[in-house]
Structures are given as C-alpha cells and as structure tokens.
Design a protein around this motif. Sequence first.
Motif, PDB file in Angstrom:
ATOM      1  N   GLU A  87       0.853  -1.176   0.000  1.00  0.00           N
ATOM      2  CA  GLU A  87       0.000   0.000   0.000  1.00  0.00           C
ATOM      3  C   GLU A  87       0.898   1.237   0.000  1.00  0.00           C
ATOM      4  OE1 GLU A  87      -3.694   0.998   2.479  1.00  0.00           O
ATOM      5  OE2 GLU A  87      -3.188  -1.073   2.959  1.00  0.00           O
ATOM      6  N   GLN A 115     -13.513  12.752  -2.206  1.00  0.00           N
ATOM      7  CA  GLN A 115     -12.596  11.699  -2.652  1.00  0.00           C
ATOM      8  C   GLN A 115     -11.589  11.364  -1.564  1.00  0.00           C
ATOM      9  OE1 GLN A 115     -11.392  13.909  -6.115  1.00  0.00           O
ATOM     10  NE2 GLN A 115     -12.065  12.271  -7.469  1.00  0.00           N
ATOM     11  N   VAL A 118     -13.021   9.099   1.056  1.00  0.00           N
ATOM     12  CA  VAL A 118     -13.163   7.704   0.647  1.00  0.00           C
ATOM     13  C   VAL A 118     -11.799   7.063   0.410  1.00  0.00           C
ATOM     14  CG1 VAL A 118     -14.169   6.142  -1.036  1.00  0.00           C
ATOM     15  CG2 VAL A 118     -15.378   8.228  -0.400  1.00  0.00           C
ATOM     16  N   LEU A 119     -10.950   7.720  -0.378  1.00  0.00           N
ATOM     17  CA  LEU A 119      -9.689   7.108  -0.794  1.00  0.00           C
ATOM     18  C   LEU A 119      -8.573   7.320   0.221  1.00  0.00           C
ATOM     19  CD1 LEU A 119      -9.838   8.344  -4.477  1.00  0.00           C
ATOM     20  CD2 LEU A 119     -10.326   6.035  -3.709  1.00  0.00           C
TER      21      LEU A 119
ATOM     22  N   TYR B 158     -18.491  -6.362  -1.373  1.00  0.00           N
ATOM     23  CA  TYR B 158     -17.877  -5.198  -2.005  1.00  0.00           C
ATOM     24  C   TYR B 158     -17.871  -3.938  -1.141  1.00  0.00           C
ATOM     25  CZ  TYR B 158     -17.028  -7.553  -6.360  1.00  0.00           C
ATOM     26  OH  TYR B 158     -16.525  -8.400  -7.295  1.00  0.00           O
ATOM     27  N   VAL B 159     -18.848  -3.806  -0.250  1.00  0.00           N
ATOM     28  CA  VAL B 159     -18.939  -2.564   0.522  1.00  0.00           C
ATOM     29  C   VAL B 159     -18.234  -2.671   1.874  1.00  0.00           C
ATOM     30  CG1 VAL B 159     -20.498  -0.898   1.583  1.00  0.00           C
ATOM     31  CG2 VAL B 159     -21.059  -1.890  -0.652  1.00  0.00           C
ATOM     32  N   ARG B 162     -14.467  -1.810   2.807  1.00  0.00           N
ATOM     33  CA  ARG B 162     -14.064  -0.401   2.893  1.00  0.00           C
ATOM     34  C   ARG B 162     -13.966   0.046   4.339  1.00  0.00           C
ATOM     35  NH1 ARG B 162     -13.403   2.000  -1.571  1.00  0.00           N
ATOM     36  NH2 ARG B 162     -14.479   1.403  -3.476  1.00  0.00           N
ATOM     37  N   PHE B 163     -14.740  -0.603   5.201  1.00  0.00           N
ATOM     38  CA  PHE B 163     -14.776  -0.164   6.599  1.00  0.00           C
ATOM     39  C   PHE B 163     -14.110  -1.162   7.538  1.00  0.00           C
ATOM     40  CE2 PHE B 163     -18.448   1.457   4.284  1.00  0.00           C
ATOM     41  CZ  PHE B 163     -18.168   2.814   4.358  1.00  0.00           C
ATOM     42  N   LYS B 165     -11.433  -4.183   7.842  1.00  0.00           N
ATOM     43  CA  LYS B 165     -10.388  -4.802   7.019  1.00  0.00           C
ATOM     44  C   LYS B 165      -9.846  -6.092   7.629  1.00  0.00           C
ATOM     45  CE  LYS B 165      -9.013  -1.057   4.145  1.00  0.00           C
ATOM     46  NZ  LYS B 165      -8.762   0.340   4.393  1.00  0.00           N
TER      47      LYS B 165
END
Lengths: 138, 485
Positions: A87, A115, A118-119, B158-159, B162-163, B165
């Motif tokens: 990463e 962005q 989120v990113l 998929y969702v 993101r939160f 891991k």
Amino acid sequence: MYKKVLLAVDGSENSLRAAQEAGRMASLVTGCKIEVVYVVDFAKSKRDTLHVQSTEELDLFRRQNQRVEEELKSQKAAYEVKILHGEPGPAIVKYANEEKFNLVIIGSRGLNALQEMVLGSVSHKVMKRVHCPALIVK
Amino acid sequence: MISKIKKDWFSNIRADVLAGIVVALALIPEAIAFSIIAGVDPMIGLYASFTMAVVIAFAGGRPAMISAATGAMALLMGPLVREYGIHYLLAATILTGVIQIIFGVCKVARLMKFIPRAVMIGFVNALAILIFMAQVPQFIDVSSTTYVFVAITLVIVYVVPRFVKVIPAPLMAIIALTAVAIYTNADLRTVGDLGHISQTLPQFFIPDVPFTFETFAIIFPYSLALAIVGLLESLLTASIVDDMTGTESNKNQEARGQGIANIVTGLFGGMAGCAMIGQSVINVKSGGRSRLSTLVAGSFLMFLIIVLGDLVVQIPMPVLAGIMIMVSVGTFDWSSFSYLRKAPKTDAAVMLVTVAIVVATHDLSKGVIAGVILSAIFFTAKISKMKVNKQVEKERVFFAVEGQLFFASVDSFLDAFDFTVEHKEIVIDFSGAHIWDDSAVGAIDKVVMKYNEGHNRVTIKGLNSPSQRIVDKLTVHKNTKLIMH
C-alpha cells in the motif's frame, strides 16, 4: 543538509511537479542523492505480471511509465530508482524511516474533500508518519 | 541450511499465522464451490485444499504461495467424474502429479517463456468467465429469495471491506447470511443439498481402479491437461508472488512440488489442485511471507471443517454463488479492454481465440495450445515477409535482400525477382538478410540457375557467416561458378 532525499512518485502530473522541485533543491545541495521511490500496489502486481513477458521487462515497463526520471536527468540531479510493493502510504513511511532519509518529497494528488474521505490521501498519511521533514508539492 | 529453514519458515511468525488463518477462512467457500463445479462431494475439494496446502508448504519453490483445489482444475475434471466416477478422478490426480514431477525434472519453467502474454491473458479471462458461468445455474430461475441472497452477498463483499479490514468480507457474508437463513427458515438450497461434510481427517487409500492399460488410456488425457493447466496457473501465480514480495523463487522446484502435492492429494482422496492467484494475493496482502503461512492455511482449514462441519452444510448456495461471482470478477483481467485496443491486432486476436476456445470446450489446456499455435503462425507470417530492393544500372542489376529467408518466406523472396533479363551482371546483396534452412538455400540456387539460363553473371555478396556456412554446405551450384564474396 538534505543529502539523502526520498522522492515518492506515481504516474501523475503532481509527481512530475514534485520531481521538478526535488531537482531544483538537489542543484543547491552538493552531494545530494535523490532516491525515486515508486510503490506498486499489490492489486497491480497481477495485472503488470500478466502483461509482460519477463521480469526485466516488468522493471522497464514500470519505469517508463513516468517522465520523472527525464525531469531529474534534465536537471542533472543524481538519483536512483527503487520500486516498493504494498500500500503506497505505509510502504513509503516504512522505507523512509528505516533508511533514515533526511527529507521526503511527495506530490499531493489534488483530490476534493469527498474523494479524500473515501480514498484517503497518501501524502497526508506520509506527512503525518515520517520521522523526517516532508515537502508536499501542490 | 538451518538459517535457510529459519528464513523460509520462522522469519515472520505472527504475520504468517494471521495471514494463514485469513486464507483458511477464504479457502472454504472456494473449495466447496469448486467441488460442485467438478461434480464431486464438497469433502473432495476440502481434502484437496488441506493436503495441497500442507504438502506444498514443504515441497514448493515459492514460499507464501497458496495451493489448493482450484477452478481451473475443477473445470477440466467434470467429464471424467461424470463418465467414470470419483476413483478415476483420484487416479488421474496421482498421474497428474507424476507428469508434473517429470515436467519439473525436465526444467519446464523455461518453456513458460514460449507462452505469449496474449495467451496468458486469455487464460485468466477464460477462467474468470467459466467460474462465473458455473454460478449462473445456482441463482437464475431458482427462487426470488435466491436473487435477494445473491444481491446481499455482493453488497457485503464489495462494501464492507471499505470499513472493516481485519475479517475477510466473504466470511462475514457467510456467517451473517447463514444465520439469517437458519433464523428465517428461508427456502434456499444449501451446501448440504449438494453433498455431505464428514468431520474426519482424510485417510490414505489407493483409488479403486483396475490397474490396466485401458484405465491409463482413460485418465492420461485428463492428467496431461490437468498437469499443463496446473503448472501454468502455478508458475503465473509464483511470478505474481515474486513481484509482490520483491523476491525470487525456484520455478522448477515449484513444478516438482506441485507434482508431489498432487500425488499425496490423490492418495488421500482429494481432487487435483494448483496454486491460486486470488488466495496467494490475499495471503501476501495479509502479511504472509514464509512457508509457515501456507502450512497454517491448510491446517486451519481442516481444523475448521472438523469443528464446524455441521454449520458448513447449512451455508446457503446463493451466498456461495455471490462469493464466487466476486472471485470471478477478481480473476478477470480488466485491463484487457485497453489491451485489445492498444496491442497489435494479431495479439488481440490470439487473446480472443484463446478465450473463445476455452469457453466453447470448457478446457483451458485446449485454449492455451490453440493460442500458442496461432501466435506461432502469426509470428511466422510476420517474419516471412521479405523485402527485395531492385536497382538497375546500365549493365548491372542490383538486388538488396532484407529479412529472414526460410521455408515460409521463400515464396515472397522468389516473387521479387523477374527473370526476363539477359546478358547482364546481377548482384544480390544479402547483408540485410539471414539464411536459415535448406529451402532458403534451394531458393537462392533457383534464382542463380534461372539467371544463368538467361546468360547473366550472378554475384552473391554480403552473407553473414552463419548464412555463408549453411549456403556452402547445402548449395548445389559450386559447379556453375557461383561467385561468393
């Protein structure tokens, strides 16, 4: 002064601008050595490996992707290229701290607020966690 | 020696154990789904994943790579299982191992260089398409609850990452949705409907097949295809892990290791397997770097099945299908679309033909072989174009030949000359060319002979030394005073 400089790049315009600044700074410091660090995201390993015939080609393919080296060459800066894996944020921080760089230079990606939420901003993460001064180039 | 063992096994213990556990959890749904694709009991795939991972941890050439039951292999064995039954599959698995060891001893890794990247991209894409297609019957036209479960699974996988891991998303989907299915008593097909789970360790036994030439003739084509596909995916995966970890690995040892792992797997009632790209990526991403991670992945998987087997049979099929859709999306090389636009047309054609043949035959090895042959033909066509520049002076005609002169290019070479001239001095310059074989020398002889018939004086020059040697050896024209400088 800044003799051991880490220049973190991806393929973007921002890292080209960061390279310009790095080159300018290097021209002022005698004996300054820039290490150009490019982080290959794990997700890209599969794609890149699949699209080349050999490891030599892989190295070439990743380095040609960027005009950073040309920029440094034109400014006559001494540099080496290092390819890290993982990463981007944590990989740069770990390498910078382990190798005891004097300065980290990185381009900001110029994302908008959403962005970034989120990113996540790589330059931000790096700036917060490296032990040496960091220069973020807008 | 001891320091190598330490480096290969115990250099990274904590992260390896954790990564191994993550992989074990991610392996279970895939092992079950691939068993269903192959048309065998889920235990066959689970046992295979256990023995493959454990044996390859010791015998493989690439630390931190995960081998188990795979889709590429499962797709090949379907017809064998349907026609002859499970014991023939186990025998074929053992033979696959033997073939792979032979390949490994013959240093087959070098041959990977002969497989063009267009074929490998086609291989990966075809695999993704087939895994996806195998899921379609699990959810199309089953029931509306099925659609809902597939959709929720996809949202979760998929969702949620993101939160969260730490826990693999497929596992969360399985736990949450299996609980929901049991609680609401939803009318869904489960893993238990397609086979049973036995909570025991695999046992050693010799497959119950007649040891005759006939048996060998039945299983050999399958074993050969399995051996090729298994090595192809394993060596590709090894290159990917090499790249991700920035280290090298021994590809021939990996080929032999795959062979040993398949022999052991066949003897313990598992189906043939190979390295898995997706799982190996998960392992490295989770911190796995040494052989210990692979060993933990295999052992922990078996432990989970023995402890939780009762619950595994209750996993709803639509959840499994949703996870496998994610696996196929992850397997597909999405940069292929830009590749199709940017790559030379012949490469793009090779890629598409590889995919088309695999999808039509459900046999990855056929697609690869067709792709390699087609690339060879395209390559031959490309280099068999000869360029001959003609310059006419008063008494002299000068030809400059460029290109590779060999059996496929002699026609285009001969077409470039016109033999109507008479009483001239002909000079043919080969400095831009290379003469490769008997047909090439024959073609030169023919040109010289024709011009001699028209009372021309022919001079040949500029041959490089290998070309000169082959011409000297094979020409029939020494007697006609062919002058060579």
